[in-house]
Write a protein that holds these residues in place. Structure first.
Motif, PDB file in Angstrom:
ATOM      1  N   GLY A 184       6.168  -1.230  -6.102  1.00 23.15           N
ATOM      2  CA  GLY A 184       7.484  -1.818  -5.855  1.00 23.15           C
ATOM      3  C   GLY A 184       8.211  -1.301  -4.626  1.00 23.15           C
ATOM      4  N   ARG A 185       7.469  -0.811  -3.661  1.00 24.11           N
ATOM      5  CA  ARG A 185       8.103  -0.339  -2.433  1.00 24.11           C
ATOM      6  C   ARG A 185       8.555  -1.531  -1.593  1.00 24.11           C
ATOM      7  NH1 ARG A 185       6.485   5.111  -1.623  1.00 24.11           N
ATOM      8  NH2 ARG A 185       6.495   6.003  -3.705  1.00 24.11           N
ATOM      9  N   PRO A 186       9.332  -1.291  -0.531  1.00 25.34           N
ATOM     10  CA  PRO A 186       9.889  -2.395   0.261  1.00 25.34           C
ATOM     11  C   PRO A 186       8.818  -3.236   0.960  1.00 25.34           C
ATOM     12  CG  PRO A 186      10.916  -0.289   0.860  1.00 25.34           C
ATOM     13  CD  PRO A 186       9.803   0.017  -0.082  1.00 25.34           C
ATOM     14  N   LEU A 187       9.187  -4.484   1.225  1.00 27.73           N
ATOM     15  CA  LEU A 187       8.303  -5.430   1.895  1.00 27.73           C
ATOM     16  C   LEU A 187       7.823  -4.898   3.236  1.00 27.73           C
ATOM     17  CD1 LEU A 187       6.988  -8.224   2.234  1.00 27.73           C
ATOM     18  CD2 LEU A 187       9.181  -9.033   3.135  1.00 27.73           C
ATOM     19  N   TRP A 188       8.671  -4.180   3.958  1.00 29.48           N
ATOM     20  CA  TRP A 188       8.256  -3.700   5.276  1.00 29.48           C
ATOM     21  C   TRP A 188       7.018  -2.808   5.181  1.00 29.48           C
ATOM     22  CZ3 TRP A 188       7.779   1.357   6.517  1.00 29.48           C
ATOM     23  CH2 TRP A 188       8.495   2.300   5.779  1.00 29.48           C
ATOM     24  N   MET A 189       6.853  -2.119   4.061  1.00 30.25           N
ATOM     25  CA  MET A 189       5.647  -1.294   3.896  1.00 30.25           C
ATOM     26  C   MET A 189       4.404  -2.172   3.820  1.00 30.25           C
ATOM     27  SD  MET A 189       6.432   1.821   1.343  1.00 30.25           S
ATOM     28  CE  MET A 189       7.094   3.333   1.989  1.00 30.25           C
ATOM     29  N   GLY A 190       4.500  -3.262   3.073  1.00 26.75           N
ATOM     30  CA  GLY A 190       3.381  -4.186   2.977  1.00 26.75           C
ATOM     31  C   GLY A 190       3.061  -4.825   4.320  1.00 26.75           C
TER      32      GLY A 190
ATOM     33  N   GLY B  44      -4.216  -0.024   3.793  1.00 24.78           N
ATOM     34  CA  GLY B  44      -4.395  -0.401   2.392  1.00 24.78           C
ATOM     35  C   GLY B  44      -3.449   0.349   1.472  1.00 24.78           C
ATOM     36  N   TYR B  45      -3.199   1.599   1.793  1.00 30.42           N
ATOM     37  CA  TYR B  45      -2.283   2.409   0.976  1.00 30.42           C
ATOM     38  C   TYR B  45      -0.855   1.846   1.030  1.00 30.42           C
ATOM     39  CZ  TYR B  45      -0.162   6.649  -0.978  1.00 30.42           C
ATOM     40  OH  TYR B  45       0.522   7.544  -1.760  1.00 30.42           O
ATOM     41  N   LEU B  46      -0.420   1.434   2.221  1.00 28.86           N
ATOM     42  CA  LEU B  46       0.920   0.849   2.333  1.00 28.86           C
ATOM     43  C   LEU B  46       1.032  -0.461   1.562  1.00 28.86           C
ATOM     44  CD1 LEU B  46       1.772   1.597   6.071  1.00 28.86           C
ATOM     45  CD2 LEU B  46       2.763   2.672   4.037  1.00 28.86           C
ATOM     46  N   VAL B  47      -0.008  -1.287   1.622  1.00 25.54           N
ATOM     47  CA  VAL B  47      -0.008  -2.531   0.837  1.00 25.54           C
ATOM     48  C   VAL B  47      -0.001  -2.194  -0.656  1.00 25.54           C
ATOM     49  CG1 VAL B  47      -1.350  -4.597   0.263  1.00 25.54           C
ATOM     50  CG2 VAL B  47      -1.087  -3.905   2.660  1.00 25.54           C
ATOM     51  N   TRP B  48      -0.778  -1.204  -1.046  1.00 27.21           N
ATOM     52  CA  TRP B  48      -0.800  -0.750  -2.446  1.00 27.21           C
ATOM     53  C   TRP B  48       0.603  -0.329  -2.892  1.00 27.21           C
ATOM     54  CZ3 TRP B  48      -4.652   0.169  -6.216  1.00 27.21           C
ATOM     55  CH2 TRP B  48      -4.273   0.991  -7.271  1.00 27.21           C
ATOM     56  N   LEU B  49       1.260   0.496  -2.071  1.00 24.52           N
ATOM     57  CA  LEU B  49       2.608   0.958  -2.434  1.00 24.52           C
ATOM     58  C   LEU B  49       3.565  -0.215  -2.610  1.00 24.52           C
ATOM     59  CD1 LEU B  49       3.023   4.073  -0.112  1.00 24.52           C
ATOM     60  CD2 LEU B  49       2.611   4.058  -2.585  1.00 24.52           C
ATOM     61  N   TRP B  50       3.459  -1.197  -1.726  1.00 25.94           N
ATOM     62  CA  TRP B  50       4.341  -2.362  -1.797  1.00 25.94           C
ATOM     63  C   TRP B  50       4.075  -3.183  -3.057  1.00 25.94           C
ATOM     64  CZ3 TRP B  50       2.457  -7.476   0.064  1.00 25.94           C
ATOM     65  CH2 TRP B  50       3.413  -8.468  -0.112  1.00 25.94           C
ATOM     66  N   LEU B  51       2.800  -3.530  -3.293  1.00 25.76           N
ATOM     67  CA  LEU B  51       2.482  -4.425  -4.399  1.00 25.76           C
ATOM     68  C   LEU B  51       2.433  -3.727  -5.757  1.00 25.76           C
ATOM     69  CD1 LEU B  51      -0.277  -6.706  -2.852  1.00 25.76           C
ATOM     70  CD2 LEU B  51       2.058  -7.336  -3.487  1.00 25.76           C
TER      71      LEU B  51
END
Length: 108
Positions: free
Chosen positions: A29-35, A19-26
């Motif tokens: 503005g982190r890279p798509l690969w994180m999401g 969930g944290y990686l999806v949060w960072l992405w969405l």
């Protein structure tokens, strides 16, 4: 009992970490690969609780909810650098007691 506790912790870390990686992405503005990595980890989170030996889905997920709360407080402290206050710790302790009752209370 040690395996059950370990599985709850691993599941919690998978849910929070994914969930944290999806949060960072969405949200940040982190890279798509994180999401995408977060999504894969969240799928693993859905699988991990099925490895528990407890026979009831509802009981496993109810108990997991208490473990998740404790892990979320720790995640906020260690990753987000938000120091938990007394009420965070008291609430987390209440959850641990609740998890213990749900999982290990004698039943007939």
């Amino acid at each position: 009992m040690a395996v059950a506790i370990l599985l709850f912790i691993v599941a919690g870390l998978a849910e929070i970490g994914g969930g944290y990686l999806v949060w960072l992405w969405l949200r940040e503005g982190r890279p798509l690969w994180m999401g995408l990595a977060g999504a894969v980890i969240l799928i693993a989170y859905g699988i991990i609780p099925t490895l528990q030996k407890f026979p009831s889905f509802g009981r496993v997920y109810a108990a997991y909810g208490g473990v998740f709360i404790v892990l979320a407080v720790l995640w906020g402290w260690l990753v987000d650098k938000k120091t938990p206050d007394l009420y965070d710790w008291v609430g987390a302790a209440i959850c641990v007691v609740g998890v213990s009752v749900i999982l290990w209370a004698p039943r007939h």
